[in-house]
Design a protein around this motif. Structure first.
Motif, mmCIF file in Angstrom:
data_model
loop_
_atom_site.group_PDB
_atom_site.id
_atom_site.type_symbol
_atom_site.label_atom_id
_atom_site.label_comp_id
_atom_site.label_asym_id
_atom_site.label_seq_id
_atom_site.Cartn_x
_atom_site.Cartn_y
_atom_site.Cartn_z
ATOM 1 N N ILE A 53 0.405 -1.027 0.014
ATOM 2 C CA ILE A 53 0.098 -0.036 0.324
ATOM 3 C C ILE A 53 1.188 1.036 -0.005
ATOM 4 O O ILE A 53 1.626 1.410 0.939
ATOM 5 C CB ILE A 53 -0.684 0.229 1.245
ATOM 6 N N ASP A 54 0.580 2.212 -0.743
ATOM 7 C CA ASP A 54 2.021 3.399 -0.860
ATOM 8 C C ASP A 54 1.035 4.898 0.162
ATOM 9 O O ASP A 54 -0.317 4.947 -0.618
ATOM 10 C CB ASP A 54 1.291 3.690 -2.659
ATOM 11 N N ALA A 55 1.899 4.709 0.416
ATOM 12 C CA ALA A 55 0.771 5.440 1.545
ATOM 13 C C ALA A 55 1.525 7.173 2.376
ATOM 14 O O ALA A 55 0.785 7.702 2.795
ATOM 15 C CB ALA A 55 1.123 4.822 2.771
ATOM 16 N N ALA A 56 2.052 7.531 0.962
ATOM 17 C CA ALA A 56 2.872 8.871 1.018
ATOM 18 C C ALA A 56 1.534 9.681 0.150
ATOM 19 O O ALA A 56 2.026 10.881 0.571
ATOM 20 C CB ALA A 56 3.159 8.442 -0.525
ATOM 21 N N ALA A 57 0.153 9.633 0.785
ATOM 22 C CA ALA A 57 -0.375 10.341 0.616
ATOM 23 C C ALA A 57 -1.249 11.420 2.091
ATOM 24 O O ALA A 57 -1.271 11.949 2.339
ATOM 25 C CB ALA A 57 -1.935 9.494 0.006
ATOM 26 N N VAL A 58 -0.214 10.323 2.927
ATOM 27 C CA VAL A 58 0.085 10.301 4.859
ATOM 28 C C VAL A 58 0.818 11.086 5.078
ATOM 29 O O VAL A 58 1.425 11.424 6.145
ATOM 30 C CB VAL A 58 -1.663 9.672 5.627
ATOM 31 N N VAL A 59 1.481 9.448 4.912
ATOM 32 C CA VAL A 59 2.754 9.620 5.313
ATOM 33 C C VAL A 59 4.164 10.580 4.582
ATOM 34 O O VAL A 59 4.874 9.619 3.531
ATOM 35 C CB VAL A 59 3.446 8.058 5.145
ATOM 36 N N ALA B 75 15.303 12.222 8.354
ATOM 37 C CA ALA B 75 14.408 10.705 8.511
ATOM 38 C C ALA B 75 13.530 11.288 7.334
ATOM 39 O O ALA B 75 12.483 10.008 7.593
ATOM 40 C CB ALA B 75 14.147 10.170 9.808
ATOM 41 N N GLY B 76 13.036 11.836 7.143
ATOM 42 C CA GLY B 76 11.956 12.238 6.689
ATOM 43 C C GLY B 76 10.878 12.168 7.271
ATOM 44 O O GLY B 76 11.093 11.757 8.423
ATOM 45 N N ALA B 77 9.909 11.223 6.497
ATOM 46 C CA ALA B 77 8.451 10.906 6.883
ATOM 47 C C ALA B 77 8.325 10.011 7.484
ATOM 48 O O ALA B 77 7.773 9.163 7.776
ATOM 49 C CB ALA B 77 7.804 10.941 6.083
ATOM 50 N N HIS B 78 9.545 9.120 7.904
ATOM 51 C CA HIS B 78 9.596 7.831 8.611
ATOM 52 C C HIS B 78 8.885 7.770 9.875
ATOM 53 O O HIS B 78 8.116 6.249 9.799
ATOM 54 C CB HIS B 78 11.657 7.840 8.783
ATOM 55 N N SER B 79 8.683 8.418 10.444
ATOM 56 C CA SER B 79 8.566 8.590 11.644
ATOM 57 C C SER B 79 6.604 8.684 11.440
ATOM 58 O O SER B 79 6.185 9.071 12.945
ATOM 59 C CB SER B 79 8.327 8.510 13.149
ATOM 60 N N ASP B 80 6.269 9.572 10.504
ATOM 61 C CA ASP B 80 4.581 10.053 10.457
ATOM 62 C C ASP B 80 4.000 9.224 10.175
ATOM 63 O O ASP B 80 3.335 9.048 9.288
ATOM 64 C CB ASP B 80 5.358 11.173 9.137
ATOM 65 N N ILE B 81 3.762 7.752 11.100
ATOM 66 C CA ILE B 81 2.954 6.854 10.611
ATOM 67 C C ILE B 81 1.643 7.500 12.112
ATOM 68 O O ILE B 81 0.374 5.964 11.483
ATOM 69 C CB ILE B 81 3.144 5.460 11.676
ATOM 70 N N VAL B 82 1.454 8.683 12.957
ATOM 71 C CA VAL B 82 0.255 8.482 13.627
ATOM 72 C C VAL B 82 -1.281 9.193 12.495
ATOM 73 O O VAL B 82 -0.903 10.450 12.472
ATOM 74 C CB VAL B 82 0.086 9.495 14.619
ATOM 75 N N HIS B 83 -1.388 8.038 11.811
ATOM 76 C CA HIS B 83 -2.779 9.030 11.088
ATOM 77 C C HIS B 83 -3.937 8.151 11.168
ATOM 78 O O HIS B 83 -3.768 6.560 11.139
ATOM 79 C CB HIS B 83 -2.372 8.516 9.556
ATOM 80 N N ARG B 84 -5.128 8.628 10.739
ATOM 81 C CA ARG B 84 -6.224 7.858 11.216
ATOM 82 C C ARG B 84 -6.633 6.689 9.884
ATOM 83 O O ARG B 84 -6.738 5.345 10.479
ATOM 84 C CB ARG B 84 -7.714 8.560 11.211
ATOM 85 N N GLU B 85 -5.582 6.849 8.674
ATOM 86 C CA GLU B 85 -5.919 6.059 7.644
ATOM 87 C C GLU B 85 -5.451 4.774 7.707
ATOM 88 O O GLU B 85 -5.561 3.764 7.471
ATOM 89 C CB GLU B 85 -5.681 6.959 6.484
ATOM 90 N N LEU B 86 -3.592 5.130 8.192
ATOM 91 C CA LEU B 86 -3.065 4.115 8.919
ATOM 92 C C LEU B 86 -3.830 2.730 9.520
ATOM 93 O O LEU B 86 -3.802 2.171 10.092
ATOM 94 C CB LEU B 86 -2.337 4.143 9.398
ATOM 95 N N ALA B 87 -4.656 3.701 10.740
ATOM 96 C CA ALA B 87 -5.105 2.485 11.809
ATOM 97 C C ALA B 87 -6.511 2.167 11.333
ATOM 98 O O ALA B 87 -6.400 0.817 11.473
ATOM 99 C CB ALA B 87 -6.295 4.024 12.994
ATOM 100 N N GLN B 88 -6.546 2.414 10.002
ATOM 101 C CA GLN B 88 -8.048 2.006 8.961
ATOM 102 C C GLN B 88 -7.138 0.801 8.311
ATOM 103 O O GLN B 88 -7.919 -0.213 8.167
ATOM 104 C CB GLN B 88 -8.639 3.205 7.965
ATOM 105 N N VAL B 89 -6.159 0.989 8.068
ATOM 106 C CA VAL B 89 -6.288 -0.469 7.163
ATOM 107 C C VAL B 89 -5.325 -1.016 8.316
ATOM 108 O O VAL B 89 -6.171 -1.908 7.276
ATOM 109 C CB VAL B 89 -3.797 -0.182 6.255
ATOM 110 N N VAL B 90 -4.833 -1.392 9.120
ATOM 111 C CA VAL B 90 -4.970 -2.341 10.250
ATOM 112 C C VAL B 90 -6.273 -3.021 10.102
ATOM 113 O O VAL B 90 -6.770 -4.820 10.730
ATOM 114 C CB VAL B 90 -4.626 -2.087 11.791
ATOM 115 N N LEU B 91 -7.165 -2.614 10.803
ATOM 116 C CA LEU B 91 -8.505 -3.323 10.791
ATOM 117 C C LEU B 91 -8.647 -4.018 9.414
ATOM 118 O O LEU B 91 -9.349 -4.566 9.846
ATOM 119 C CB LEU B 91 -9.066 -2.235 10.914
#
Length: 444
Positions: free
Chosen positions: A409-415, A422-438
């Protein structure tokens, strides 16, 4: 009851040491309470590089926060894995309060070793205070013609970890019948290594714009050499904790609560940790229903049976995705400069230099070959695994994900947010990524 800083309940923490041994009281509490019932889906999250429990707990609380609303009818339990990894304190983390060190680093990128990072090094490499003080002094002073001495100190720091460097346990790809050699990171000329890191960092900071590029000083790459040598040790540790610690514990959980569906989530080296947990699962355990990797800091070939550039080599985790009774989902972003620019170079240094030389002789660009051969999961997804499906983030959130196999999944839209290195390496706290886990775990 939820812990004071936690956004969800029920929540448990599992603390592992460097050898993969888990805190017995925490383990027993988790097994007993989950066995009582009330939880159908258990989300187990492993952080990446991190310096303390509070930082990990803050990450878990922020990431988990939208899940109860997104899956209001689901019976979910949450586990935060705490394991000894190390983050350099000058690395900004999007959406989290910036440390003074990170703000200073943005204003002045000189590679001085701040006191917080020095403290973290002392905890990561106990008993090495004298070596760390010498390293810090050299980073401040940048003495001429002393890079080789700096390299000797860095190697001394890492090699004195119990067991020393063990390439076999840090490698993500292995060749059949070829013994593992000492990594280039520990054997090559230090000035050359620092020069390569300095050039890579300069490219990241200029955004690839040749007009913004200036010839870097090799000392500009010295701190990155220290950072990557430290992360090499953390990379080995993540595999150990996953295979010897988390994997067997998931097996114990399956025995005590066989109806509970487990979903493994890992960020950065935590992605490597949960992936190696698959290799540590006891035979016959089928309770892992999904794995979600967020900016995974390990080879994009780790699950490959054969490598495109070497038919006699494969990934260290080849076939392990089949231990998941569901999909293995890899979220990645090209905005992750830690994995897009620095990781391939560091991985090459932890492997062999000859491959790059041979590839260049055959007409490949050095940068292209580095990214292709030593690329990371979190930069371009799972590679060389037949049947891997690919989605944009929008597609993934509006589609039904596959029930098995690897999914990119290309998550660059939010990450996409974060400063160098490091750039966006730690930019993972997003509602959309929680949706992916679900979605990956079919948690409803």
């Amino acid at each position: 009851m939820a812990q004071p800083a936690m956004s969800v309940t029920p929540y448990w923490e599992l603390t592992f040491d460097a050898d993969g041994d888990v805190d017995g009281q925490e383990r027993d509490r988790l097994l007993a309470e989950v066995a009582k019932g009330g939880v159908r889906d258990l989300i187990v999250f492993a952080h990446g590089w991190n310096n303390d429990r509070s930082g990990a707990t803050a990450l878990y609380s922020s990431f988990f926060a939208p899940i109860p609303e997104l899956a209001a009818q689901a019976k979910i339990g949450y586990v935060g894995v705490i394991w000894p990894s190390m983050r350099f304190c000058d690395e900004p983390i999007p959406d989290f309060p910036r440390s003074v060190v990170a703000m200073e680093a943005e204003a002045s990128p000189a590679p001085a070793l701040d006191k917080d990072t020095r403290h973290a090094l002392l905890e990561t490499f106990p008993g090495r205070a004298t070596v760390i003080d010498q390293i810090a002094r050299m980073l401040d002073q940048r003495p001429e013609n002393e890079l080789e001495e700096f390299g000797r100190l860095v190697r001394l720091l890492v090699e004195l970890v119990p067991g020393g460097p063990q390439p076999l346990f840090a490698a993500d790809t292995l060749a059949e019948g070829v013994p593992q050699s000492e990594p280039v990171l520990f054997t090559e000329d230090t000035a050359t290594l620092c020069d390569e890191f300095a050039q890579a960092l300069a490219d990241v900071r200029s955004g690839g714009d040749p007009e913004g590029f200036s010839l870097p000083n090799p000392w500009d790459g010295a701190k990155e050499l220290l950072r990557q040598a430290t992360y090499y040790a953390m990379k080995r540790r993540a595999g150990t904790v996953g295979e010897r610690g988390l994997g067997p514990l998931v097996g114990q959980l399956a025995a005590s609560a066989p109806g509970v569906r487990v979903h493994l989530v890992g960020h950065s080296f935590g992605g490597r940790l949960v992936s190696f947990a698959l290799r540590g699962l006891p035979e016959g355990v089928h309770t892992v229903k999904s794995v979600t990797l967020l900016q995974g800091a390990f080879s994009h070939y780790a699950f490959a049976a054969r490598l495109p550039y070497d038919a006699h080599a494969g990934g260290v985790l080849q076939g392990q995705q089949n231990r998941v009774d569901g999909p293995l989902v890899c979220c990645y972003s090209h905005f992750d400069s830690a994995l897009g620019a620095i990781y391939p170079l560091a991985s090459r240094m932890a492997d062999d230099a000859q491959g790059v030389v041979e590839g260049a002789a055959e007409g490949f660009g050095i940068g292209d070959l580095l990214g292709a051969k030593w690329g990371a999961m979190g930069h371009d997804g799972v590679q060389a695994v037949p049947g891997t499906r690919a989605y944009t983030l929008a597609e993934a959130l509006t589609s039904t994900l596959p029930t098995s196999g690897c999914v990119n999944i290309d998550a660059a839209a939010v990450v996409k947010n974060g400063g160098p290195p490091a750039g966006a390496h730690s930019d993972i706290v997003h509602r959309e990524l929680a949706q992916v886990v679900l979605a990956a775990g079919r948690i409803r």
